[in-house]
Design an enzyme around this catalytic site. Structure first.
Site, PDB file in Angstrom:
ATOM      1  N   GLU A 187     -32.730  44.274  37.884  1.00 27.01           N
ATOM      2  CA  GLU A 187     -33.296  44.809  39.125  1.00 27.01           C
ATOM      3  C   GLU A 187     -33.889  43.670  39.930  1.00 27.01           C
ATOM      4  OE1 GLU A 187     -34.636  49.110  37.156  1.00 27.01           O
ATOM      5  OE2 GLU A 187     -36.091  47.928  38.296  1.00 27.01           O
ATOM      6  N   ILE A 217     -25.179  43.689  39.680  1.00 29.77           N
ATOM      7  CA  ILE A 217     -24.426  44.500  38.725  1.00 29.77           C
ATOM      8  C   ILE A 217     -22.923  44.199  38.788  1.00 29.77           C
ATOM      9  CG2 ILE A 217     -23.953  46.832  37.921  1.00 29.77           C
ATOM     10  CD1 ILE A 217     -26.902  45.842  37.657  1.00 29.77           C
ATOM     11  N   GLY A 301     -22.906  40.345  24.013  1.00 27.68           N
ATOM     12  CA  GLY A 301     -22.386  39.938  25.312  1.00 27.68           C
ATOM     13  C   GLY A 301     -22.467  38.448  25.544  1.00 27.68           C
ATOM     14  N   ARG A 327      -0.380  10.261  38.216  1.00 33.25           N
ATOM     15  CA  ARG A 327      -0.779   9.413  39.335  1.00 33.25           C
ATOM     16  C   ARG A 327      -1.071   7.993  38.851  1.00 33.25           C
ATOM     17  NH1 ARG A 327      -2.508   8.801  44.405  1.00 33.25           N
ATOM     18  NH2 ARG A 327      -4.414   7.629  44.859  1.00 33.25           N
ATOM     19  N   GLU A 395     -13.260  15.131  39.738  1.00 32.93           N
ATOM     20  CA  GLU A 395     -13.276  13.677  39.944  1.00 32.93           C
ATOM     21  C   GLU A 395     -12.032  13.022  39.372  1.00 32.93           C
ATOM     22  OE1 GLU A 395     -16.956  12.153  38.445  1.00 32.93           O
ATOM     23  OE2 GLU A 395     -18.133  13.719  39.433  1.00 32.93           O
ATOM     24  N   GLY A 398      -9.408  13.235  41.795  1.00 32.99           N
ATOM     25  CA  GLY A 398      -9.709  12.590  43.068  1.00 32.99           C
ATOM     26  C   GLY A 398      -9.726  13.562  44.234  1.00 32.99           C
ATOM     27  N   GLY A 399      -9.200  13.117  45.367  1.00 35.59           N
ATOM     28  CA  GLY A 399      -9.204  13.943  46.572  1.00 35.59           C
ATOM     29  C   GLY A 399      -8.468  15.253  46.394  1.00 35.59           C
ATOM     30  N   GLU A 422     -26.599  37.120  31.924  1.00 36.95           N
ATOM     31  CA  GLU A 422     -26.760  37.521  30.522  1.00 36.95           C
ATOM     32  C   GLU A 422     -27.698  36.579  29.768  1.00 36.95           C
ATOM     33  OE1 GLU A 422     -23.691  39.296  28.265  1.00 36.95           O
ATOM     34  OE2 GLU A 422     -22.504  39.818  30.038  1.00 36.95           O
ATOM     35  N   THR A 424     -30.548  33.400  31.106  1.00 34.43           N
ATOM     36  CA  THR A 424     -30.447  32.038  31.631  1.00 34.43           C
ATOM     37  C   THR A 424     -30.439  31.013  30.499  1.00 34.43           C
ATOM     38  OG1 THR A 424     -32.844  31.729  31.766  1.00 34.43           O
ATOM     39  CG2 THR A 424     -31.766  32.746  33.684  1.00 34.43           C
TER      40      THR A 424
END
Length: 441
Positions: A187, A217, A301, A327, A395, A398-399, A422, A424
């Site tokens: 709530e 919720i 959960g 790459r 990272e 890259g781009g 559920e 912290t």
């Protein structure tokens, strides 16, 4: 679509893995009455015999050993996630809504009643099977994963564990075959302090009248069946909290659908209850027992959220790492440079550590052992790793990783919720710390 999960379940039954004592332990008392050389002989023989028997019967396994049924489930969910969910992920994220065909497919594949028995239309499989499904879906879309998680580990589990036979017969077939469920606890003024909730329920003949609101919720926009926690006697504090079964057509109001950073396709709404009239027979778990229901179910959960974060981290890793070997810069693939290679190796270790914590907690739950601390550890660490790995994955690419086209950046956005819902991360650490204090003080 075929009912793969149900077929797999009918063809084989889950065998639980239970550790057995080695011969040295079994013969310990007997050996105490023998001379030293005979003690050693007995120890060696019993140890060798026990190891041989263990090897033959395969009663001891690593945490990444699964039953045939669980392996079949993993493959079927992976295929569904890649072929059905995958093509819709970006569109659902940008529209911030779940595709109805995805929800329909989840029911058709038997993924919305994984632990529910066959009599009620479910797959009658293991808790670990549910965790596997959550992990595999999260590798493709954590939004779909959390929908399945909440529906199975929270909503279905409450009905299976606390529902009367009449309640199970009425509601579980609907939850297994067509109707999405929602768990309504949080709530505006009760987040981590969940039992400070202000929603009230007042008896009126053979009905209860509920007034109040719920916030954050999950599944609430698409759901048709709701589990609502309300206090029937505020003078008793949290011992007045009771869980009620409601349907949307009873008058549940969607006050606001949140616009979120991540898991955008998963609906998160504020709900209002204005004189919501619920039959007395829809109390589940007993009057004043809602706090016990919530505590136990949220522990389970948290393993589900750990699986979601685990799958998310693996999904980001799987998308980004191949690119680093495709790459090239300065005459070699960027993934082979020592700096990046070590980051990738470290991330792989961290993902594996989260996986072991998650499946250890799941197996402990299945074996009837206490798993509260283990669930908190799994949920906390998997959330940390999900954020870290998904951020690094951007990272590494890259781009390209920074663009929406690859979907890598979405994993990072989705990862942030892991440290919040559920329980912290600080709540998980507090739980772990209490167990440590109890052990050592």
């Amino acid at each position: 679509m075929s009912h793969i999960l149900r077929a797999a379940t009918r063809s084989t039954r889950t065998l639980r893995v239970r550790p057995v004592a080695l011969g040295a332990t079994r013969f310990a008392n007997y050996a105490e009455f023998r001379p030293p050389f005979l003690k050693l002989t007995l120890f060696s023989r019993s140890f060798a015999i026990s190891c041989a028997r263990s090897a033959e019967s395969s009663t001891l396994h690593s945490l990444d050993t699964f039953t045939e049924e669980e392996e079949m489930l993993r493959e079927s969910v992976k295929r569904f996630a890649n072929e059905v969910v995958g093509p819709k992920v970006r569109e659902m994220d940008e529209r911030e809504s779940m595709d109805p065909e995805v929800i329909k497919g989840l029911f058709e594949q038997g993924l919305m009643g994984i632990e529910t028995n066959a009599e009620h239309g479910g797959a009658e499989s293991s808790f670990t099977s549910a965790i596997i499904a959550i992990e595999e879906l999260a590798k493709v879309d954590p939004s779909v994963s959390v929908m399945v998680d909440v529906h199975n580990t929270l909503v279905n589990t409450i009905f299976r564990t606390y529902g009367t036979k009449d309640q199970q017969d009425k509601w579980l077939p609907q939850l297994s075959q067509s109707k999405l469920g929602s768990f309504c606890l949080s709530e505006p003024a009760s987040g981590s302090d969940a039992f400070a909730l202000q929603t009230r329920a007042k008896k009126d003949g053979d009905h209860w009248i509920i007034n109040g609101s719920k916030m954050w919720i999950t599944n609430s926009y698409e759901a048709e069946i709701f589990l609502i926690f309300a206090n029937v006697d505020p003078s008793k504090g949290y011992k007045g909290i009771t869980c009620f079964i409601a349907t949307k057509d009873m008058g549940i109001q969607i006050a606001k659908k949140e616009e979120k950073l991540g898991i955008r396709a998963s609906s998160t709404c504020t709900l209002n209850f204005d004189d919501l009239r619920i039959p007395a027979e829809n109390v589940i778990g007993g009057e004043g027992q809602g706090y016990k229901v919530a505590i136990q179910i949220l522990n389970e959960g948290r393993i589900g959220i750990a699986a979601q974060m685990l799958g998310l981290a693996q999904g980001a890793f799987d998308k980004s790492v191949p690119y680093t070997y495709q790459r090239s810069q300065f005459g070699q693939p960027v993934g082979t440079f020592q700096g990046m290679a070590f980051q990738i190796a470290q991330a792989a270790v961290e993902i594996e550590s989260a996986r072991l914590l998650t499946y250890n907690a799941a197996r402990r739950k299945e074996e009837g052992k206490d798993f509260t601390k283990e669930a908190a550890m799994a949920k906390y660490w998997a959330s940390v790793i999900a954020q870290r790995v998904s951020g690094q994955a951007i990272e590494w690419a890259g781009g390209v990783g920074f663009t929406r086209e690859t979907g890598i950046e979405k994993f990072w956005r989705d990862s942030k919720i892991g440290a919040i819902y559920e329980g912290t991360s600080n709540i998980q650490l507090q739980t772990i710390a209490k167990f440590i204090q109890k052990q050592y003080s």
